[in-house]
Scaffold this motif. Structure first.
Motif, PDB file in Angstrom:
ATOM      1  N   TYR A  64      -6.428  -6.233  -4.037  1.00 20.89           N
ATOM      2  CA  TYR A  64      -6.348  -4.485  -4.388  1.00 20.89           C
ATOM      3  C   TYR A  64      -6.356  -4.666  -5.954  1.00 20.89           C
ATOM      4  O   TYR A  64      -5.652  -5.062  -6.740  1.00 20.89           O
ATOM      5  CB  TYR A  64      -5.206  -4.375  -3.783  1.00 20.89           C
ATOM      6  CG  TYR A  64      -5.491  -2.510  -3.412  1.00 20.89           C
ATOM      7  CD1 TYR A  64      -5.951  -2.222  -2.242  1.00 20.89           C
ATOM      8  CD2 TYR A  64      -4.879  -1.517  -4.168  1.00 20.89           C
ATOM      9  CE1 TYR A  64      -6.245  -0.643  -1.614  1.00 20.89           C
ATOM     10  CE2 TYR A  64      -5.092  -0.261  -3.809  1.00 20.89           C
ATOM     11  CZ  TYR A  64      -5.777   0.117  -2.809  1.00 20.89           C
ATOM     12  OH  TYR A  64      -5.773   1.412  -2.641  1.00 20.89           O
ATOM     13  N   TRP A  99      -1.392  -6.606   5.104  1.00 23.10           N
ATOM     14  CA  TRP A  99      -2.629  -5.552   5.038  1.00 23.10           C
ATOM     15  C   TRP A  99      -3.850  -6.134   5.686  1.00 23.10           C
ATOM     16  O   TRP A  99      -3.896  -6.992   6.745  1.00 23.10           O
ATOM     17  CB  TRP A  99      -2.866  -5.070   3.621  1.00 23.10           C
ATOM     18  CG  TRP A  99      -3.586  -3.695   3.433  1.00 23.10           C
ATOM     19  CD1 TRP A  99      -3.278  -2.549   3.893  1.00 23.10           C
ATOM     20  CD2 TRP A  99      -4.658  -3.502   2.481  1.00 23.10           C
ATOM     21  NE1 TRP A  99      -4.037  -1.573   3.537  1.00 23.10           N
ATOM     22  CE2 TRP A  99      -4.913  -2.177   2.641  1.00 23.10           C
ATOM     23  CE3 TRP A  99      -5.428  -4.359   1.783  1.00 23.10           C
ATOM     24  CZ2 TRP A  99      -6.046  -1.641   2.149  1.00 23.10           C
ATOM     25  CZ3 TRP A  99      -6.566  -3.860   1.266  1.00 23.10           C
ATOM     26  CH2 TRP A  99      -6.738  -2.391   1.200  1.00 23.10           C
ATOM     27  N   THR A 138      -2.918  -8.897  -1.736  1.00 17.81           N
ATOM     28  CA  THR A 138      -2.092  -8.147  -0.862  1.00 17.81           C
ATOM     29  C   THR A 138      -1.615  -9.065   0.243  1.00 17.81           C
ATOM     30  O   THR A 138      -1.659 -10.241   0.119  1.00 17.81           O
ATOM     31  CB  THR A 138      -3.010  -7.176  -0.186  1.00 17.81           C
ATOM     32  OG1 THR A 138      -4.131  -7.983   0.736  1.00 17.81           O
ATOM     33  CG2 THR A 138      -4.025  -6.470  -1.032  1.00 17.81           C
ATOM     34  N   TYR A 193       0.923  -1.317   0.033  1.00 16.18           N
ATOM     35  CA  TYR A 193       0.089   0.134  -0.099  1.00 16.18           C
ATOM     36  C   TYR A 193       0.829   1.274  -0.071  1.00 16.18           C
ATOM     37  O   TYR A 193       1.839   1.241   0.707  1.00 16.18           O
ATOM     38  CB  TYR A 193      -0.964   0.137   1.135  1.00 16.18           C
ATOM     39  CG  TYR A 193      -1.968   1.170   1.166  1.00 16.18           C
ATOM     40  CD1 TYR A 193      -3.037   1.024   0.540  1.00 16.18           C
ATOM     41  CD2 TYR A 193      -1.597   2.344   1.609  1.00 16.18           C
ATOM     42  CE1 TYR A 193      -4.054   1.917   0.458  1.00 16.18           C
ATOM     43  CE2 TYR A 193      -2.561   3.452   1.886  1.00 16.18           C
ATOM     44  CZ  TYR A 193      -3.757   3.274   0.984  1.00 16.18           C
ATOM     45  OH  TYR A 193      -4.545   4.280   0.920  1.00 16.18           O
TER      46      TYR A 193
END
Length: 219
Positions: free
Chosen positions: A146, A140, A137, A19
């Motif tokens: 994502y 996270w 991901t 991220y």
């Protein structure tokens, strides 16, 4: 951006996932360069007004206030020890987060926005398809994938919901729902800590989503 690109890449393109707020900052810069207008104005004209999002806006400058009724926001500044002091972060200059998390909204507006986004009422079909194209991901949210600004989360019962969550000092918000946006659940927690760490609110939101999409028994 200068700070970001001064560091070597975490991984080569296409070989991993992480991220990154920097990506959203870059998107905001591209919008301003392409339109010649401030990002806040573009968000208001293209998204908020057409969808009737009266409680959603990107603050101008360093305004630390929240317009309209709102809760107080409390933070332990991500400290996990039980005795960490609690700070009131309701008035906060969010300009440093800008396109990556400086917006202010309401649960009702988030519900309406994500319902429209997931339902295909904002983007053309080709961009909608790209948005839903995801990668797994790591480190996270559990069982998440994502895409372009949205994520999917597979609940313990096997159902998959779509949307996004976000956090700022003293405030956690989650908005997830069915792929087509017919059913949405949006919630906010006005504290950013729990017994197991700063990301404990995720467990609260997962329980809410499971109650909605998996039934009372969670199966």
């Amino acid at each position: 951006m200068r700070i970001a690109v001064s560091h070597p890449p975490t991984f080569t393109p296409g070989s991993g996932w992480a991220y990154s707020n920097t990506n959203y900052v870059l998107a905001g810069m591209i919008i301003e360069r392409a339109t010649g207008r401030a990002l806040a104005e573009e968000i208001t004209e293209r998204i908020c007004r057409p969808l009737g999002l009266t409680g959603t806006y990107l603050p101008h400058g360093s305004d630390p206030t929240i317009h309209g009724p709102h809760s107080r926001h409390y933070t332990k500044l991500f400290r996990t020890d039980p005795g960490a002091p609690v700070h009131d972060a309701t008035e906060l200059d969010s300009s440093m987060f800008w396109a990556a998390g400086g917006m202010i909204s309401t649960a009702g507006d988030l519900n309406r926005f994500f319902g429209a986004l997931l339902g295909g009422r904002i983007l053309p079909p080709d961009q909608q398809h790209d948005m839903f194209t995801t990668v797994p991901t790591r480190d996270w949210i559990s069982n998440a994938a994502y895409g372009l600004g949205v994520s999917s989360v597979r609940l313990p019962c096997g159902e998959t919901v779509w949307g996004m969550g976000g956090a700022l000092f003293g405030s956690w918000s989650y908005s997830y729902g069915a792929h087509g946006g017919e059913q949405m659940v949006t919630a906010n927690v006005n504290g950013d800590w729990g017994g197991g760490g700063w990301d404990d609110p995720i467990g609260v939101f997962t329980d809410l989503l499971q109650a909605k999409f998996c039934g009372r028994s969670g199966t």
